[in-house]
Design an enzyme around this catalytic site. Structure first.
Site, PDB file in Angstrom:
ATOM      1  N   SER A 164       0.843  -1.186   0.000  1.00 46.19           N
ATOM      2  CA  SER A 164       0.000   0.000   0.000  1.00 46.19           C
ATOM      3  C   SER A 164       0.877   1.233   0.000  1.00 46.19           C
ATOM      4  O   SER A 164       1.994   1.209   0.532  1.00 46.19           O
ATOM      5  CB  SER A 164      -0.897   0.022   1.245  1.00 46.19           C
ATOM      6  OG  SER A 164      -1.589   1.256   1.355  1.00 46.19           O
ATOM      7  N   TYR A 216      -1.780  -1.913  10.583  1.00 42.24           N
ATOM      8  CA  TYR A 216      -1.872  -2.169   9.142  1.00 42.24           C
ATOM      9  C   TYR A 216      -0.696  -1.538   8.398  1.00 42.24           C
ATOM     10  O   TYR A 216      -0.042  -2.177   7.563  1.00 42.24           O
ATOM     11  CB  TYR A 216      -3.196  -1.617   8.619  1.00 42.24           C
ATOM     12  CG  TYR A 216      -3.322  -1.616   7.117  1.00 42.24           C
ATOM     13  CD1 TYR A 216      -3.622  -2.782   6.424  1.00 42.24           C
ATOM     14  CD2 TYR A 216      -3.142  -0.440   6.380  1.00 42.24           C
ATOM     15  CE1 TYR A 216      -3.739  -2.783   5.047  1.00 42.24           C
ATOM     16  CE2 TYR A 216      -3.262  -0.425   5.010  1.00 42.24           C
ATOM     17  CZ  TYR A 216      -3.561  -1.603   4.342  1.00 42.24           C
ATOM     18  OH  TYR A 216      -3.661  -1.600   2.980  1.00 42.24           O
TER      19      TYR A 216
END
Length: 256
Positions: free
Chosen positions: A129, A142
């Protein structure tokens, strides 16, 4: 591939199948739906319900793939747990462990297990990401896991060369169903490592291209790195974010 029951992962699985791959679709839910969509379109797919935090079940995946198809050439580590959107100071050990287990540990162990089964070479594509560089607030576990996957991919590229190539796709904000329909801070991506959607479809993504990406655009990037068309590429990160990491526009997704 992991995390292929819905959203970006399902589209990646469908694109790979359309390119001629026999795909094992795994997810905690929805794997059968994706597999059926592939077979209905004339492709080859099998579904495996899998919780990546279940180490025993996870360690049986490669054998299941070999038993079903007889070989393994490509692994796509796409699944991701986000955890609760809370400050790190409010995150407990159990949730931290669950996010890191599903995202980072699963990627590490599935990659080494798959590589051992890739006779004659193979390709591993991990999905991270842009949040590791442009973090949204209150996704510490995360974000840490995605940064870890990036470093891990580099380590795997070194250790598994020259037989297995390892590369990374880093998506930005992607127009999934959750992006379009889920309002508020809970409207994050569906487990494919996107940049999130804190205000739903009303948010204007802060990209140079002025729009969110599509799941198909991420899938094509994964398919390229998985294929022989990228045969001289390993240890690379392909950022697919519409120029978000270069944009100086205010990020409407970062509030709250």
């Amino acid at each position: 591939m992991t995390g292929a029951g819905r959203g970006i992962g399902a589209v990646i699985a469908q694109v790979l199948a359309a390119e001629g791959a026999s795909v094992t679709v795994t997810d905690v839910r929805g794997a059968a739906d994706t597999a059926h969509a592939i077979t209905d379109a004339g492709g080859r797919a099998a579904a495996v319900d899998l919780d990546l935090t279940d180490r025993k079940a996870r360690d049986g995946l490669v054998d299941a793939v070999l038993g079903r198809w007889g070989r393994l050439d490509v692994l796509v580590n796409n699944a991701a747990a986000h955890g609760s959107r809370v400050p790190l100071a409010e995150l407990d050990y159990a949730e931290w462990d669950a996010v890191l287990e599903a995202n980072l540990a699963a990627t590490a162990f599935l990659s080494t297990q798959a590589a051992a089964a890739m006779t004659g070479g193979g390709s591993i594509v991990n999905v991270a990401s842009i949040q590791q560089r442009l973090p949204l607030p209150h996704y510490g576990a995360y974000i840490a896991s995605k940064g870890g996957i990036t470093a891990l991919s580099n380590a795997l590229a070194v250790e598994l060369a020259p037989d297995v190539r390892v590369n990374l796709v880093a998506p930005g904000v992607i127009d999934t169903e959750s992006f379009r329909t889920t309002p508020g801070a809970d409207a994050l991506s569906n487990g494919a490592g996107s940049d999130g959607a804190a205000t739903g479809a009303q948010a204007q993504p802060a990209t140079l291209l002025g729009r969110a990406g599509t799941a198909h655009e991420i899938a094509r990037a994964v398919a390229f790195l998985a294929s022989d068309e990228s045969s001289f590429t390993t240890g690379a990160t392909l950022t697919v974010d519409g120029g978000r990491t270069l944009s100086r526009k205010p990020d409407p997704l970062a509030g709250g």
